[in-house]
Enzyme design. Structure first.
Site, PDB file in Angstrom:
ATOM      1  N   TYR A 106       6.769 -16.616 -29.159  1.00  0.00           N
ATOM      2  CA  TYR A 106       7.035 -15.641 -30.219  1.00  0.00           C
ATOM      3  C   TYR A 106       7.917 -14.503 -29.703  1.00  0.00           C
ATOM      4  O   TYR A 106       8.763 -14.000 -30.438  1.00  0.00           O
ATOM      5  CB  TYR A 106       5.712 -15.135 -30.824  1.00  0.00           C
ATOM      6  CG  TYR A 106       5.206 -16.098 -31.876  1.00  0.00           C
ATOM      7  CD1 TYR A 106       4.362 -17.159 -31.547  1.00  0.00           C
ATOM      8  CD2 TYR A 106       5.653 -16.026 -33.189  1.00  0.00           C
ATOM      9  CE1 TYR A 106       3.957 -18.085 -32.493  1.00  0.00           C
ATOM     10  CE2 TYR A 106       5.256 -16.948 -34.152  1.00  0.00           C
ATOM     11  CZ  TYR A 106       4.415 -17.984 -33.799  1.00  0.00           C
ATOM     12  OH  TYR A 106       4.033 -18.907 -34.733  1.00  0.00           O
TER      13      TYR A 106
ATOM     14  N   ASN B  99       9.811 -17.225 -44.475  1.00  0.00           N
ATOM     15  CA  ASN B  99      10.352 -16.712 -43.216  1.00  0.00           C
ATOM     16  C   ASN B  99       9.575 -15.489 -42.736  1.00  0.00           C
ATOM     17  O   ASN B  99       9.034 -14.741 -43.536  1.00  0.00           O
ATOM     18  CB  ASN B  99      11.839 -16.347 -43.375  1.00  0.00           C
ATOM     19  CG  ASN B  99      12.664 -17.564 -43.777  1.00  0.00           C
ATOM     20  OD1 ASN B  99      12.225 -18.701 -43.586  1.00  0.00           O
ATOM     21  ND2 ASN B  99      13.820 -17.348 -44.361  1.00  0.00           N
TER      22      ASN B  99
ATOM     23  N   HIS C 171       4.155 -16.420 -45.050  1.00  0.00           N
ATOM     24  CA  HIS C 171       3.673 -16.882 -43.737  1.00  0.00           C
ATOM     25  C   HIS C 171       3.572 -15.744 -42.732  1.00  0.00           C
ATOM     26  O   HIS C 171       3.553 -15.981 -41.534  1.00  0.00           O
ATOM     27  CB  HIS C 171       4.588 -17.995 -43.209  1.00  0.00           C
ATOM     28  CG  HIS C 171       4.528 -19.234 -44.043  1.00  0.00           C
ATOM     29  ND1 HIS C 171       5.410 -20.277 -43.904  1.00  0.00           N
ATOM     30  CD2 HIS C 171       3.694 -19.601 -45.055  1.00  0.00           C
ATOM     31  CE1 HIS C 171       5.113 -21.235 -44.786  1.00  0.00           C
ATOM     32  NE2 HIS C 171       4.085 -20.837 -45.498  1.00  0.00           N
TER      33      HIS C 171
ATOM     34  N   CYS D  41      -5.636  -8.469 -34.566  1.00  0.00           N
ATOM     35  CA  CYS D  41      -6.655  -8.817 -33.580  1.00  0.00           C
ATOM     36  C   CYS D  41      -7.247 -10.186 -33.900  1.00  0.00           C
ATOM     37  O   CYS D  41      -7.353 -10.574 -35.058  1.00  0.00           O
ATOM     38  CB  CYS D  41      -7.761  -7.759 -33.598  1.00  0.00           C
ATOM     39  SG  CYS D  41      -9.048  -8.113 -32.394  1.00  0.00           S
TER      40      CYS D  41
ATOM     41  N   CYS E 207      -6.812  -5.812 -27.776  1.00  0.00           N
ATOM     42  CA  CYS E 207      -7.201  -4.867 -28.825  1.00  0.00           C
ATOM     43  C   CYS E 207      -8.197  -3.861 -28.236  1.00  0.00           C
ATOM     44  O   CYS E 207      -8.787  -4.108 -27.172  1.00  0.00           O
ATOM     45  CB  CYS E 207      -7.875  -5.668 -29.951  1.00  0.00           C
ATOM     46  SG  CYS E 207      -8.520  -4.663 -31.288  1.00  0.00           S
TER      47      CYS E 207
ATOM     48  N   CYS F  86     -10.989  -3.417 -29.193  1.00  0.00           N
ATOM     49  CA  CYS F  86     -12.323  -4.053 -29.177  1.00  0.00           C
ATOM     50  C   CYS F  86     -12.444  -5.033 -28.008  1.00  0.00           C
ATOM     51  O   CYS F  86     -13.475  -5.657 -27.824  1.00  0.00           O
ATOM     52  CB  CYS F  86     -12.574  -4.763 -30.510  1.00  0.00           C
ATOM     53  SG  CYS F  86     -11.684  -6.335 -30.667  1.00  0.00           S
TER      54      CYS F  86
ATOM     55  N   THR G 198      14.975 -24.321 -47.830  1.00  0.00           N
ATOM     56  CA  THR G 198      13.670 -24.815 -47.413  1.00  0.00           C
ATOM     57  C   THR G 198      13.575 -26.306 -47.661  1.00  0.00           C
ATOM     58  O   THR G 198      14.063 -26.821 -48.662  1.00  0.00           O
ATOM     59  CB  THR G 198      12.504 -24.093 -48.123  1.00  0.00           C
ATOM     60  OG1 THR G 198      11.267 -24.712 -47.751  1.00  0.00           O
ATOM     61  CG2 THR G 198      12.631 -24.080 -49.641  1.00  0.00           C
ATOM     62  N   SER G 199      12.912 -26.994 -46.720  1.00  0.00           N
ATOM     63  CA  SER G 199      12.743 -28.456 -46.850  1.00  0.00           C
ATOM     64  C   SER G 199      11.629 -28.774 -47.837  1.00  0.00           C
ATOM     65  O   SER G 199      11.425 -29.916 -48.208  1.00  0.00           O
ATOM     66  CB  SER G 199      12.390 -29.042 -45.476  1.00  0.00           C
ATOM     67  OG  SER G 199      11.209 -28.401 -44.978  1.00  0.00           O
TER      68      SER G 199
HETATM   69  N1  APR Z   1      21.747 -22.852 -46.061  1.00  0.00           N
HETATM   70  C1  APR Z   1      20.764 -23.398 -46.831  1.00  0.00           C
HETATM   71  N2  APR Z   1      19.881 -24.306 -46.367  1.00  0.00           N
HETATM   72  C2  APR Z   1      20.007 -24.697 -45.085  1.00  0.00           C
HETATM   73  C3  APR Z   1      20.993 -24.182 -44.220  1.00  0.00           C
HETATM   74  C4  APR Z   1      21.885 -23.214 -44.761  1.00  0.00           C
HETATM   75  N3  APR Z   1      22.863 -22.690 -44.014  1.00  0.00           N
HETATM   76  N4  APR Z   1      20.846 -24.780 -42.992  1.00  0.00           N
HETATM   77  C5  APR Z   1      19.790 -25.622 -43.090  1.00  0.00           C
HETATM   78  N5  APR Z   1      19.302 -25.579 -44.346  1.00  0.00           N
HETATM   79  C6  APR Z   1      18.151 -26.308 -44.896  1.00  0.00           C
HETATM   80  C7  APR Z   1      17.812 -27.603 -44.199  1.00  0.00           C
HETATM   81  O1  APR Z   1      18.529 -28.682 -44.796  1.00  0.00           O
HETATM   82  C8  APR Z   1      16.312 -27.722 -44.480  1.00  0.00           C
HETATM   83  O2  APR Z   1      16.068 -28.411 -45.699  1.00  0.00           O
HETATM   84  O3  APR Z   1      17.030 -25.470 -44.709  1.00  0.00           O
HETATM   85  C9  APR Z   1      15.853 -26.273 -44.643  1.00  0.00           C
HETATM   86  C10 APR Z   1      15.002 -25.786 -43.495  1.00  0.00           C
HETATM   87  O4  APR Z   1      13.802 -26.512 -43.537  1.00  0.00           O
HETATM   88  P1  APR Z   1      12.676 -26.242 -42.431  1.00  0.00           P
HETATM   89  O5  APR Z   1      13.324 -26.177 -41.097  1.00  0.00           O
HETATM   90  O6  APR Z   1      11.583 -27.225 -42.694  1.00  0.00           O
HETATM   91  O7  APR Z   1      12.168 -24.765 -42.750  1.00  0.00           O
HETATM   92  P2  APR Z   1      11.144 -24.302 -43.868  1.00  0.00           P
HETATM   93  O8  APR Z   1      11.274 -25.139 -45.101  1.00  0.00           O
HETATM   94  O9  APR Z   1      11.299 -22.843 -44.021  1.00  0.00           O
HETATM   95  O10 APR Z   1       9.726 -24.605 -43.151  1.00  0.00           O
HETATM   96  C11 APR Z   1       8.588 -24.150 -43.839  1.00  0.00           C
HETATM   97  O11 APR Z   1       7.233 -24.690 -41.919  1.00  0.00           O
HETATM   98  O12 APR Z   1       7.339 -24.689 -39.661  1.00  0.00           O
HETATM   99  C12 APR Z   1       6.724 -24.081 -40.729  1.00  0.00           C
HETATM  100  O13 APR Z   1       5.905 -21.888 -41.001  1.00  0.00           O
HETATM  101  C13 APR Z   1       7.079 -22.622 -40.768  1.00  0.00           C
HETATM  102  O14 APR Z   1       7.786 -21.265 -42.635  1.00  0.00           O
HETATM  103  C14 APR Z   1       8.013 -22.497 -41.972  1.00  0.00           C
HETATM  104  C15 APR Z   1       7.580 -23.675 -42.839  1.00  0.00           C
HETATM  105 ZN    ZN Z   2     -10.010  -6.018 -32.191  1.00  0.00          ZN
END
Ligand code: APR
Ligand code: ZN
Length: 241
Positions: free
Chosen positions: A64, A98, A115, A123, A143, A145, A183-184
């Site tokens: 992280y 994100n 998320h 803590c 922490c 505690c 997002t996927s």
């Molecule tokens: N613009 C738009 N989309 C994009 C770009 C871009 N420049 N580049 C990549 N992508 C797309 C990819 O094709 C994919 O479908 O963004 C998506 C990213 O998917 P993931 O990597 O699975 O991310 P996300 O959907 O946010 O994952 C959800 O999973 O790992 C956990 O907690 C984590 O919040 C995250 C959650």
């Molecule tokens: Zn604590």
């Protein structure tokens, strides 16, 4: 694309965005599952679970720290900025998976972090929470505690903060347009938000260079990056609103 979007958006009052790692990709933050995916070099289950943290707090904390460093060096891109600008014309809520805070940095004022946030810590046993200090200790700090502190993010197998999730459902269920960008849609429950929007007859628009498992459910799926497509989409909203 223009005509198709325009007539579906003419009377939109309330727009909800569901965003994922892809919207921050053009700010230099790798996605999880895309071709440059973060998980490539790490085994996700080794790092983003409470068991992994208890098993090896130093490894997870350092991972992280590495991501925080990367995020602190990142800037919001044109996609984040376009969403922030839309607030001048319509009611906008951002439901983001994100943890990088880039929507808020771009000026979005209505952001729900489903998320958690990489700059927050909490803590592992009492209810202490805080924003992280800038210098990152090598080991998870303790922490008052006596227990160790952890990133205030949602790990695999953990539930989302219920107050945030309840509000996200209310927003998704009451919008005219939902724009799903970067997002996927493989992680639940965030991937159920388009279903709540659909139940309210919202127009669903996806922005992703790749197809997703919900592309066929969308009214419109724009095969593009968010930093390119979102400014174009906002210019259409500006023209018709
Ligand atoms: N613009 C738009 N989309 C994009 C770009 C871009 N420049 N580049 C990549 N992508 C797309 C990819 O094709 C994919 O479908 O963004 C998506 C990213 O998917 P993931 O990597 O699975 O991310 P996300 O959907 O946010 O994952 C959800 O999973 O790992 C956990 O907690 C984590 O919040 C995250 C959650
Ligand atoms: Zn604590």
């Amino acid at each position: 694309m223009k005509e198709q979007i325009e007539d579906q958006l003419k009377n939109a009052q309330k727009v909800v965005f569901v965003t994922g790692a892809g919207i921050s990709q053009e700010s230099g933050i790798p996605t999880f599952r895309g071709k440059d995916g973060l998980w490539r070099n790490y085994d996700a289950m080794k790092l983003a679970t409470i068991d992994a943290f208890y098993e090896n707090p130093k490894l997870v904390w350092e991972w992280y720290n590495e991501r925080r460093q990367n995020i602190f060096n990142a800037e919001p891109n044109l996609g984040h900025k376009a969403i922030a600008e839309l607030e001048n014309f319509l009611q906008v809520t951002v439901l983001t998976q994100n943890i990088d805070g880039l929507h808020q940095q771009a000026g979005s004022s209505n952001v729900l972090e489903l998320h958690g946030s990489i700059v927050k810590i909490k803590c592992t046993s009492c209810d202490f929470k805080d924003e992280i200090f800038t210098q990152f200790s090598k080991l998870p700090p303790l922490c008052k505690c006596g227990s160790i502190l952890r990133p205030d993010v949602v790990w695999f197998g953990e539930v989302l903060p219920q107050d945030v999730w309840k509000e996200a459902i209310i927003q998704a269920s009451s919008c005219d347009v939902m724009i799903i960008a970067g997002t996927s849609l493989v992680v639940s429950p965030a991937n159920t938000l388009p279903i709540y929007a659909r139940q309210n007859n919202a127009t669903l628009i996806e922005i992703n260079p790749e197809k997703t498992i919900m592309t066929l459910e969308m009214d419109l799926s724009i095969r593009s990056t968010s930093a390119f497509a979102l400014p174009e989409l906002v210019s259409i909203f500006k023209k018709i609103s």
